[in-house]
Design a protein around this motif. Sequence first.
Motif, PDB file in Angstrom:
ATOM      1  N   PHE A  47      13.342   3.905  -0.647  1.00 58.00           N
ATOM      2  CA  PHE A  47      11.776   3.480  -0.554  1.00 58.00           C
ATOM      3  C   PHE A  47      11.131   4.865  -1.174  1.00 58.00           C
ATOM      4  O   PHE A  47      11.601   6.099  -1.019  1.00 58.00           O
ATOM      5  N   VAL A  48      10.187   4.532  -2.046  1.00 55.08           N
ATOM      6  CA  VAL A  48       9.336   5.607  -2.588  1.00 55.08           C
ATOM      7  C   VAL A  48       7.967   5.376  -2.083  1.00 55.08           C
ATOM      8  O   VAL A  48       7.252   6.414  -1.439  1.00 55.08           O
ATOM      9  N   ALA A  49       7.184   4.240  -2.224  1.00 51.41           N
ATOM     10  CA  ALA A  49       5.759   4.114  -1.862  1.00 51.41           C
ATOM     11  C   ALA A  49       5.554   2.803  -1.724  1.00 51.41           C
ATOM     12  O   ALA A  49       6.288   1.907  -2.392  1.00 51.41           O
ATOM     13  N   ALA A  50       4.471   2.463  -0.836  1.00 45.21           N
ATOM     14  CA  ALA A  50       4.041   1.086  -0.888  1.00 45.21           C
ATOM     15  C   ALA A  50       2.544   0.967  -0.661  1.00 45.21           C
ATOM     16  O   ALA A  50       2.128   2.077  -0.295  1.00 45.21           O
ATOM     17  N   ILE A  51       2.014   0.082  -1.006  1.00 44.96           N
ATOM     18  CA  ILE A  51       0.464  -0.176  -0.982  1.00 44.96           C
ATOM     19  C   ILE A  51       0.156  -1.582  -0.539  1.00 44.96           C
ATOM     20  O   ILE A  51       0.590  -2.577  -0.622  1.00 44.96           O
ATOM     21  N   ASP A  52      -0.908  -1.700   0.411  1.00 44.48           N
ATOM     22  CA  ASP A  52      -1.064  -3.008   0.946  1.00 44.48           C
ATOM     23  C   ASP A  52      -2.130  -3.899   0.129  1.00 44.48           C
ATOM     24  O   ASP A  52      -2.486  -3.211  -1.058  1.00 44.48           O
ATOM     25  N   TRP A  53      -2.448  -4.961   0.252  1.00 40.88           N
ATOM     26  CA  TRP A  53      -3.405  -5.756  -0.560  1.00 40.88           C
ATOM     27  C   TRP A  53      -4.436  -5.352  -1.045  1.00 40.88           C
ATOM     28  O   TRP A  53      -4.934  -5.587  -2.200  1.00 40.88           O
ATOM     29  N   SER A  54      -5.339  -4.680  -0.349  1.00 44.19           N
ATOM     30  CA  SER A  54      -6.505  -4.000  -0.602  1.00 44.19           C
ATOM     31  C   SER A  54      -6.419  -2.933  -1.400  1.00 44.19           C
ATOM     32  O   SER A  54      -7.287  -2.483  -2.090  1.00 44.19           O
ATOM     33  N   GLY A  55      -5.361  -2.127  -1.236  1.00 49.48           N
ATOM     34  CA  GLY A  55      -5.204  -0.714  -1.796  1.00 49.48           C
ATOM     35  C   GLY A  55      -5.491   0.349  -0.806  1.00 49.48           C
ATOM     36  O   GLY A  55      -5.532   1.584  -0.969  1.00 49.48           O
ATOM     37  N   GLY A  56      -6.197  -0.067   0.452  1.00 52.90           N
ATOM     38  CA  GLY A  56      -6.614   0.803   1.269  1.00 52.90           C
ATOM     39  C   GLY A  56      -5.548   1.366   2.340  1.00 52.90           C
ATOM     40  O   GLY A  56      -5.875   2.477   2.769  1.00 52.90           O
ATOM     41  N   GLY A  57      -4.542   0.693   2.297  1.00 54.81           N
ATOM     42  CA  GLY A  57      -3.395   1.578   3.035  1.00 54.81           C
ATOM     43  C   GLY A  57      -1.959   1.648   2.261  1.00 54.81           C
ATOM     44  O   GLY A  57      -1.812   1.057   1.340  1.00 54.81           O
ATOM     45  N   THR A  58      -1.671   3.034   2.420  1.00 51.31           N
ATOM     46  CA  THR A  58      -0.532   3.479   1.608  1.00 51.31           C
ATOM     47  C   THR A  58       0.565   3.962   2.469  1.00 51.31           C
ATOM     48  O   THR A  58       0.121   4.314   3.601  1.00 51.31           O
ATOM     49  N   ASN A  59       1.593   4.162   1.966  1.00 51.38           N
ATOM     50  CA  ASN A  59       3.044   4.862   2.617  1.00 51.38           C
ATOM     51  C   ASN A  59       3.691   5.303   1.594  1.00 51.38           C
ATOM     52  O   ASN A  59       3.921   4.938   0.649  1.00 51.38           O
ATOM     53  N   TYR A  60       4.261   6.661   2.106  1.00 45.35           N
ATOM     54  CA  TYR A  60       4.855   7.296   1.083  1.00 45.35           C
ATOM     55  C   TYR A  60       6.216   7.816   1.833  1.00 45.35           C
ATOM     56  O   TYR A  60       6.183   8.310   2.950  1.00 45.35           O
ATOM     57  N   ALA A  61       7.489   8.010   0.923  1.00 48.35           N
ATOM     58  CA  ALA A  61       8.430   8.781   1.453  1.00 48.35           C
ATOM     59  C   ALA A  61       8.230   9.979   1.563  1.00 48.35           C
ATOM     60  O   ALA A  61       7.534  10.760   0.680  1.00 48.35           O
TER      61      ALA A  61
END
Length: 125
Positions: A47-61
Amino acid sequence: QVQLVQSGGGLVQAGDSLRLSCVASGRTFSRYAMGWFRQAPGKERDFVAAIDWSGGGTNYADSVKGRFSISRDNAKNMVYLQMNSLKPDDTAVYYCAGANTPYDITPDERWYDYWGQGTQVTVSS
């Protein structure tokens, strides 16, 4: 049929920046979370990164926090991965991935149903 088509990537030097792009088609892009994963030679896909449908939530390694940034443009059905301060350890094939939920920005690739073709990023020292 959902398609994810990637662009960007290439050979850069350590410390350089690069942006990966991924365009989606075949479903309502704005309803789903998106992610980026990578696979280095001889290693599992991570996993590197993810973003929710709105762009308001993100997650990073942890390995990319502070250097990489994920974003999306729902009007264009695009998701991006801006990679700064690249290191040789970032060398890998990078994959765009489409999740099956709007909100889950999980690092677990089992939550992603759709995958791009992969693009090589090589960082020389």
